[in-house]
Design an enzyme around this catalytic site. Structure first.
Site, PDB file in Angstrom:
ATOM      1  N   CYS A   5       0.847  -1.198   0.000  1.00  0.00           N
ATOM      2  CA  CYS A   5       0.000   0.000   0.000  1.00  0.00           C
ATOM      3  C   CYS A   5       0.883   1.249   0.000  1.00  0.00           C
ATOM      4  CB  CYS A   5      -0.906  -0.022   1.225  1.00  0.00           C
ATOM      5  SG  CYS A   5      -1.793   1.519   1.470  1.00  0.00           S
ATOM      6  N   CYS A   8       0.520   3.337   3.179  1.00  0.00           N
ATOM      7  CA  CYS A   8       1.204   2.719   4.324  1.00  0.00           C
ATOM      8  C   CYS A   8       2.714   2.984   4.224  1.00  0.00           C
ATOM      9  CB  CYS A   8       0.910   1.227   4.409  1.00  0.00           C
ATOM     10  SG  CYS A   8      -0.735   0.853   5.082  1.00  0.00           S
ATOM     11  N   ASP A  31      -0.846  16.232  -2.204  1.00  0.00           N
ATOM     12  CA  ASP A  31      -1.041  15.278  -3.293  1.00  0.00           C
ATOM     13  C   ASP A  31       0.065  15.471  -4.331  1.00  0.00           C
ATOM     14  OD1 ASP A  31      -3.800  13.615  -4.420  1.00  0.00           O
ATOM     15  OD2 ASP A  31      -2.198  14.067  -5.839  1.00  0.00           O
ATOM     16  N   HIS A  47      -4.707   1.125   8.305  1.00  0.00           N
ATOM     17  CA  HIS A  47      -5.022   0.742   6.927  1.00  0.00           C
ATOM     18  C   HIS A  47      -6.470   0.277   6.852  1.00  0.00           C
ATOM     19  CE1 HIS A  47      -4.351  -0.683   2.807  1.00  0.00           C
ATOM     20  NE2 HIS A  47      -5.208  -1.637   3.154  1.00  0.00           N
ATOM     21  N   ASN A  88     -13.205   9.293  -2.331  1.00  0.00           N
ATOM     22  CA  ASN A  88     -13.653   8.376  -3.382  1.00  0.00           C
ATOM     23  C   ASN A  88     -13.785   6.959  -2.830  1.00  0.00           C
ATOM     24  OD1 ASN A  88     -13.700  10.227  -5.606  1.00  0.00           O
ATOM     25  ND2 ASN A  88     -11.460  10.213  -5.590  1.00  0.00           N
ATOM     26  N   GLY A  94     -13.346   6.239  -9.255  1.00  0.00           N
ATOM     27  CA  GLY A  94     -11.954   6.361  -9.685  1.00  0.00           C
ATOM     28  C   GLY A  94     -10.959   6.203  -8.557  1.00  0.00           C
ATOM     29  N   HIS A  99      -6.568   2.753   0.362  1.00  0.00           N
ATOM     30  CA  HIS A  99      -6.341   3.100   1.773  1.00  0.00           C
ATOM     31  C   HIS A  99      -7.089   4.412   1.912  1.00  0.00           C
ATOM     32  CE1 HIS A  99      -3.313   3.567   5.323  1.00  0.00           C
ATOM     33  NE2 HIS A  99      -4.257   4.495   5.444  1.00  0.00           N
ATOM     34  N   HIS A 101      -8.766   7.924   2.223  1.00  0.00           N
ATOM     35  CA  HIS A 101      -8.150   9.246   2.298  1.00  0.00           C
ATOM     36  C   HIS A 101      -9.176  10.284   1.908  1.00  0.00           C
ATOM     37  CE1 HIS A 101      -7.480   7.451  -1.669  1.00  0.00           C
ATOM     38  NE2 HIS A 101      -7.668   8.667  -2.151  1.00  0.00           N
ATOM     39  N   HIS A 103      -9.581  14.034   0.265  1.00  0.00           N
ATOM     40  CA  HIS A 103      -8.948  15.101  -0.508  1.00  0.00           C
ATOM     41  C   HIS A 103      -9.443  16.443   0.036  1.00  0.00           C
ATOM     42  CE1 HIS A 103      -7.683  12.524  -4.043  1.00  0.00           C
ATOM     43  NE2 HIS A 103      -8.630  11.750  -3.539  1.00  0.00           N
TER      44      HIS A 103
HETATM   45  P1  5GP Z   1      -7.944   8.523  -5.284  1.00  0.00           P
HETATM   46  O1  5GP Z   1      -8.143   8.581  -6.764  1.00  0.00           O
HETATM   47  O2  5GP Z   1      -7.585   7.134  -4.797  1.00  0.00           O
HETATM   48  O3  5GP Z   1      -9.076   9.132  -4.507  1.00  0.00           O
HETATM   49  O4  5GP Z   1      -6.722   9.479  -4.986  1.00  0.00           O
HETATM   50  C1  5GP Z   1      -5.414   9.034  -4.830  1.00  0.00           C
HETATM   51  C2  5GP Z   1      -4.562  10.270  -4.841  1.00  0.00           C
HETATM   52  O5  5GP Z   1      -3.276   9.921  -4.345  1.00  0.00           O
HETATM   53  C3  5GP Z   1      -4.348  10.861  -6.238  1.00  0.00           C
HETATM   54  O6  5GP Z   1      -4.825  12.206  -6.255  1.00  0.00           O
HETATM   55  C4  5GP Z   1      -2.840  10.761  -6.443  1.00  0.00           C
HETATM   56  O7  5GP Z   1      -2.304  11.883  -7.114  1.00  0.00           O
HETATM   57  C5  5GP Z   1      -2.303  10.633  -5.042  1.00  0.00           C
HETATM   58  N1  5GP Z   1      -1.061   9.858  -4.916  1.00  0.00           N
HETATM   59  C6  5GP Z   1      -0.826   8.612  -5.439  1.00  0.00           C
HETATM   60  N2  5GP Z   1       0.412   8.202  -5.114  1.00  0.00           N
HETATM   61  C7  5GP Z   1       0.972   9.191  -4.360  1.00  0.00           C
HETATM   62  C8  5GP Z   1       2.236   9.344  -3.728  1.00  0.00           C
HETATM   63  O8  5GP Z   1       3.119   8.479  -3.790  1.00  0.00           O
HETATM   64  N3  5GP Z   1       2.446  10.502  -3.045  1.00  0.00           N
HETATM   65  C9  5GP Z   1       1.497  11.484  -2.962  1.00  0.00           C
HETATM   66  N4  5GP Z   1       1.823  12.585  -2.260  1.00  0.00           N
HETATM   67  N5  5GP Z   1       0.280  11.367  -3.534  1.00  0.00           N
HETATM   68  C10 5GP Z   1       0.016  10.244  -4.236  1.00  0.00           C
HETATM   69 ZN    ZN Z   2      -2.422   1.295   3.638  1.00  0.00          ZN
END
Ligand code: 5GP
Ligand code: ZN
Length: 116
Positions: A5, A8, A31, A47, A88, A94, A99, A101, A103
């Site tokens: 992950c 994680c 992000d 997690h 999301n 999408g 894990h 989160h 935004h």
């Molecule tokens: P999701 O689409 O799952 O709601 O959002 C995942 C978010 O995590 C995306 O906006 C993506 O840019 C961000 N993200 C993915 N990998 C990393 C990373 O390694 N570091 C950071 N800071 N953000 C990440």
């Molecule tokens: Zn995780």
């Protein structure tokens, strides 16, 4: 903690991140691919794969996430202009990182539509 992950790994410090907040239960970082001038991810250290996996015993954590969002908003000075929080869940949303989160989007006038 989950082996594969990405969040994680960020929590463990195995992947670097631009942190804006951290305590024993929650981390928040910028992000990597921001869609607004301010785009922060607020993440519980526990997690939990998706919002569908949130259990009654996680209530405290979810509530605390909103308190942390409140603090970050004030620290970043966006409490007056406002912000949007999005979580999301699943493939139609999408969700990329399994894990949970939240935004935190701010720093410009956002569209009036929630989806866009
Ligand atoms: P999701 O689409 O799952 O709601 O959002 C995942 C978010 O995590 C995306 O906006 C993506 O840019 C961000 N993200 C993915 N990998 C990393 C990373 O390694 N570091 C950071 N800071 N953000 C990440
Ligand atoms: Zn995780």
């Amino acid at each position: 903690m989950e082996e594969n992950c990405v969040f994680c790994k960020i929590i463990k410090g195995e992947i670097p991140s631009d942190k804006v907040y951290e305590d024993e239960e929650i981390i928040a970082f910028k992000d990597i691919n921001p869609v607004t001038p301010i785009h922060i991810l607020v993440v519980p250290k526990k997690h939990i794969a998706t919002l569908l996996d949130v259990k009654k015993e996680d209530s405290y954590l979810i509530s605390k996430i909103y308190q942390v969002i409140n603090k970050i908003a004030k620290d970043l000075g966006i409490e007056e202009n406002g912000f949007r929080v999005i979580a999301n869940c699943g493939k139609d949303s999408g969700q990329e990182v399994m894990h949970i989160h939240f935004h935190l989007l701010a720093g410009k006038k956002l569209g009036t539509k929630i989806v866009g």
